[in-house]
Design a protein around this motif. Sequence first.
Motif, short mmCIF file in Angstrom:
data_model
loop_
_atom_site.label_atom_id
_atom_site.label_comp_id
_atom_site.label_asym_id
_atom_site.label_seq_id
_atom_site.Cartn_x
_atom_site.Cartn_y
_atom_site.Cartn_z
N PHE A 131 1.08 -1.16 -0.15
CA PHE A 131 -0.08 0.02 0.50
C PHE A 131 0.86 1.19 -0.24
N PRO A 132 0.52 2.06 -0.87
CA PRO A 132 1.01 3.72 -0.67
C PRO A 132 0.92 4.33 0.65
N ASP A 133 2.10 4.85 0.54
CA ASP A 133 2.46 5.30 2.45
C ASP A 133 1.40 6.14 2.44
N GLY A 134 0.47 5.82 3.56
CA GLY A 134 -0.76 7.03 3.88
C GLY A 134 -1.71 6.45 3.15
N ALA A 135 -1.75 5.39 2.62
CA ALA A 135 -3.19 4.69 2.22
C ALA A 135 -3.73 3.80 3.10
N GLY A 136 -5.22 3.35 3.90
CA GLY A 136 -5.17 2.76 4.16
C GLY A 136 -5.30 1.24 4.00
N GLN A 137 -5.28 0.00 4.41
CA GLN A 137 -5.72 -1.03 4.40
C GLN A 137 -6.67 -1.56 4.67
N GLU A 138 -7.54 -2.44 3.34
CA GLU A 138 -9.35 -2.38 3.56
C GLU A 138 -9.05 -4.66 4.84
N PRO A 139 -10.12 -4.14 5.94
CA PRO A 139 -10.09 -5.28 6.82
C PRO A 139 -10.28 -6.54 5.94
N GLU A 179 -8.16 -16.41 4.28
CA GLU A 179 -8.59 -15.25 4.14
C GLU A 179 -9.30 -14.04 3.65
N ILE A 180 -10.23 -13.33 3.98
CA ILE A 180 -11.49 -12.79 3.30
C ILE A 180 -11.67 -11.49 3.35
N VAL A 181 -12.10 -10.81 2.34
CA VAL A 181 -12.00 -9.79 2.11
C VAL A 181 -13.14 -9.26 1.75
N MET A 182 -13.94 -8.64 2.57
CA MET A 182 -15.49 -8.17 1.41
C MET A 182 -16.28 -6.90 2.41
N ASP A 183 -17.42 -6.63 1.74
CA ASP A 183 -17.57 -5.19 2.70
C ASP A 183 -17.87 -5.55 4.02
N PRO A 184 -17.20 -4.41 4.82
CA PRO A 184 -17.52 -4.17 5.95
C PRO A 184 -17.89 -4.86 6.74
N ARG A 203 -21.11 -6.03 5.89
CA ARG A 203 -21.13 -8.57 5.39
C ARG A 203 -19.93 -8.43 6.50
N MET A 204 -18.93 -8.43 6.91
CA MET A 204 -17.77 -9.00 7.46
C MET A 204 -17.85 -9.28 8.41
N ARG A 205 -18.70 -8.07 8.92
CA ARG A 205 -18.78 -8.11 10.84
C ARG A 205 -20.04 -9.00 11.41
N GLU A 206 -20.81 -8.81 9.93
CA GLU A 206 -22.52 -9.90 10.00
C GLU A 206 -22.06 -11.46 10.16
N LEU A 207 -20.54 -12.12 9.22
CA LEU A 207 -20.47 -13.15 8.55
C LEU A 207 -19.45 -13.39 9.73
N ALA A 208 -18.35 -12.13 10.75
CA ALA A 208 -17.91 -12.86 12.23
C ALA A 208 -19.19 -13.16 12.81
N GLN A 209 -19.92 -12.28 13.25
CA GLN A 209 -20.47 -12.41 14.20
C GLN A 209 -21.17 -13.73 14.02
N LEU A 243 -21.03 -20.52 16.15
CA LEU A 243 -21.25 -21.27 15.60
C LEU A 243 -19.87 -22.04 16.23
N ASP A 244 -19.00 -21.10 16.70
CA ASP A 244 -18.01 -21.27 17.36
C ASP A 244 -16.56 -22.16 16.48
N ILE A 245 -16.67 -21.26 15.54
CA ILE A 245 -15.95 -21.25 14.43
C ILE A 245 -15.10 -19.62 14.16
N LYS A 246 -13.90 -20.45 15.12
CA LYS A 246 -12.60 -19.63 15.44
C LYS A 246 -12.13 -18.38 14.26
N ASN A 247 -12.01 -16.82 14.48
CA ASN A 247 -12.16 -15.87 13.39
C ASN A 247 -11.51 -14.79 13.85
N GLN A 248 -11.73 -14.01 13.18
CA GLN A 248 -11.00 -12.93 13.50
C GLN A 248 -10.43 -11.24 12.72
N ILE A 249 -10.82 -10.80 12.77
CA ILE A 249 -11.42 -9.36 11.55
C ILE A 249 -9.87 -8.79 11.87
N VAL A 250 -9.07 -8.34 10.60
CA VAL A 250 -7.42 -8.10 11.20
C VAL A 250 -7.26 -7.10 10.04
#
Length: 108
Positions: free
Chosen positions: A32-40, A80-85, A87-93, A98-105
Motif C-alpha cells: 500500500f502506498p504510504d498513507g493509504a489504509g488497508q482494507e480489513p 482470509e476474506i476481503v468483503m464489504d465491512p 457484511r464481514m462483521r455479520e459473517l464474523a458474528q 457457531l464456535d468457528i474461530k475468526n478475527q477481523i484484521v
Amino acid sequence: MHWVDKQEDFDRAAADGKCVAFEAHGTAMLGFPDGAGQEPILRIEAQNLSAKQLYFLKYELYQTSTFNEIKHLHAEEPLEIVMDPRRMRELAQRLSELDIKNQIVNDL
C-alpha cells in the motif's frame, strides 16, 4: 491488487487507498502506498470443524467446494476474506455463534 507503471497511476491508486504492485529499480514491489489504509480482512483460523460448521461454510463461502475440501483446508491453514465491512462483521458474528474461530484484521 493493481499493477502500476506510471507515476500518475500510482498517485491515483494511493488516493483511492488501493494496494499496488510496481517495479522499482528492476525489483517487483507490492503493498500500500504510504498513507493509504488497508482494507480489513476476515481471517478464519485453521481448525477442525464439525459437520454443522462445515455445512455453514459450504453454504456461505464455498458454493463449489466439497465438504472434504473444506475440512482439509481448515485443518491445515487459515482462510482470509476481503468483503464489504458490514457484511464481514455479520459473517464474523455468525461464525462466532457457531464456535468457528475468526478475527477481523486491519493490517497484515
